[in-house]
Design a protein around this motif. Structure first.
Motif, PDB file in Angstrom:
ATOM      1  N   GLU A   1       8.414   5.610   2.362  1.00 26.14           N
ATOM      2  CA  GLU A   1       7.508   6.449   3.311  1.00 26.14           C
ATOM      3  C   GLU A   1       7.580   5.959   4.589  1.00 26.14           C
ATOM      4  O   GLU A   1       7.258   6.218   5.671  1.00 26.14           O
ATOM      5  CB  GLU A   1       6.268   6.645   2.675  1.00 26.14           C
TER       6      GLU A   1
ATOM      7  N   THR B   1      -2.936   5.950   2.677  1.00 29.22           N
ATOM      8  CA  THR B   1      -1.720   6.511   2.782  1.00 29.22           C
ATOM      9  C   THR B   1      -0.709   7.028   4.109  1.00 29.22           C
ATOM     10  O   THR B   1      -1.645   6.538   5.106  1.00 29.22           O
ATOM     11  CB  THR B   1      -2.065   8.158   2.150  1.00 29.22           C
TER      12      THR B   1
ATOM     13  N   ARG C   1      -7.243   5.036  -1.798  1.00 29.64           N
ATOM     14  CA  ARG C   1      -5.795   4.304  -1.165  1.00 29.64           C
ATOM     15  C   ARG C   1      -5.430   4.570  -0.081  1.00 29.64           C
ATOM     16  O   ARG C   1      -5.497   5.831   0.486  1.00 29.64           O
ATOM     17  CB  ARG C   1      -4.777   4.379  -2.301  1.00 29.64           C
TER      18      ARG C   1
ATOM     19  N   ASP D   1       0.681  -1.153   0.030  1.00 27.42           N
ATOM     20  CA  ASP D   1       0.060   0.033  -0.087  1.00 27.42           C
ATOM     21  C   ASP D   1       0.728   1.487   0.039  1.00 27.42           C
ATOM     22  O   ASP D   1       0.277   2.421  -0.613  1.00 27.42           O
ATOM     23  CB  ASP D   1      -0.884   0.192   1.189  1.00 27.42           C
ATOM     24  N   ILE D   2       2.121   1.320   0.538  1.00 31.68           N
ATOM     25  CA  ILE D   2       2.875   2.443   0.873  1.00 31.68           C
ATOM     26  C   ILE D   2       4.277   2.176   0.546  1.00 31.68           C
ATOM     27  O   ILE D   2       4.749   1.249   0.844  1.00 31.68           O
ATOM     28  CB  ILE D   2       2.580   3.022   2.418  1.00 31.68           C
TER      29      ILE D   2
END
Length: 313
Positions: A135, A170, A168, A130-131
């Motif tokens: 990050e 974040t 999505r 997902d990320i």
């Protein structure tokens, strides 16, 4: 642990056992563990057992019966091979001392809050699809000080938000649920916190106050973990502890030229601990200006004595 060892795992808790209103459920759990051996018997929140020395006498007879019954079951486990007994709790000091003696719970392991590397592992396992990894690395540093339960709850809440918004997941949403500001890390503040903790570390090493096993900093403050040391409780030993407490504040002054309020605050703060140690010298240990007299009671009231206040300062 059960999966990695390829053996069964039986679980129980005092809350679960007490919901039945009698000790039969506890005995059933231990009997099942003996039947499935080799296995792990895991007891969650084991500090709920309490202590027979508790000053609260309400229900003390029943509490004694529960503890005695539990100790009997633990002893039965210890007499035969095949069952590994594991308990988890946040307050082991609340447990009856007889439970912690050799032959029952021999090995005690403190599990500290995860560092940035461990948090990154948690985030990667659940969020790598997902990320972006960059990050996640940045987020892992910002999340130091949170428990795995905090992080897991934040991930579930962030996923729920993303589903409802049809967007999505974040890093910003996750930061919100972790109560981490969206601003960039305050490097000046981190530098000040690092200096403060380094001051404690240098003083601790110079005074031989115990091996440092861990240092941790975050936006919310720092923490140092040391192995305990044996002392003779001489005045010099107590004064060494007092010296350690304001060493972080001293490091700020030495390097930055000014000090923050970081040494003060709650009852667990550096300043509070140093003050308490000093009052103990005067009021409890008989090593101060009052001579060999135990004052006890409200030691803070002694601070109203100008002589004692001057010595503490």
């Amino acid at each position: 642990m059960g999966n990695s060892a390829g053996i069964a795992c039986v679980t129980g808790s005092f809350a679960e056992w007490q919901s039945a209103g009698h000790l039969g459920e506890m005995r059933k759990t231990f009997a099942e563990a003996r039947r499935l051996a080799p296995c792990i018997l895991f007891i969650d929140e084991i500090d709920a057992v309490g202590s027979r020395a508790d000053s609260d006498r309400h229900g003390s007879n029943y509490r004694t019966q529960v503890i005695n019954g539990f100790l009997g079951e633990v002893n039965s486990i210890a007499l035969r091979e095949g069952v590994i007994l594991i308990g988890a709790c946040n307050h082991p000091e609340r447990m009856d001392p007889a439970m912690l003696r050799a032959g029952r719970f021999d090995l005690k392991i403190e599990v500290p809050l995860p560092d940035a590397g461990a948090i990154l592992g948690l985030l990667r396992r659940q969020l790598r699809e997902d990320i972006a990894d960059a990050e996640l690395k940045a987020l892992s540093h910002r999340a130091v000080g949170r428990s795995p339960a905090d992080i897991d709850a934040a991930i579930r809440a962030a996923r729920s938000d993303a589903r409802h918004a049809r967007k999505r997941l974040t890093a910003a949403t996750l930061c919100d649920h972790l109560n981490i500001g969206s601003d960039a890390e305050n490097m000046d503040r981190l530098w000040q916190i690092a200096l403060h903790e380094a001051g404690h570390a240098v003083a601790g090493a110079a005074l031989q106050l115990g091996q440092i096993t861990r240092m941790m900093i975050s936006d919310e403050g720092g923490q140092i973990t040391q192995l305990p040391r044996q002392t003779e409780s001489l005045l010099a030993d107590i004064e060494a502890e007092i010296t350690y407490c304001p060493a972080g504040r001293a490091a700020e002054r030495a390097v930055l030229g000014e000090i923050s309020a970081g040494a003060g605050g709650p009852a667990q703060s550096d300043l509070a601990k140093a003050t308490q140690w000093t009052l103990d010298i005067e009021a409890v240990y008989g090593l101060g200006c009052k001579g060999p007299v135990w004052h006890g009671g409200d030691k803070e009231a002694l601070l109203r004595d100008p002589v004692v206040e001057a010595r503490v300062r």
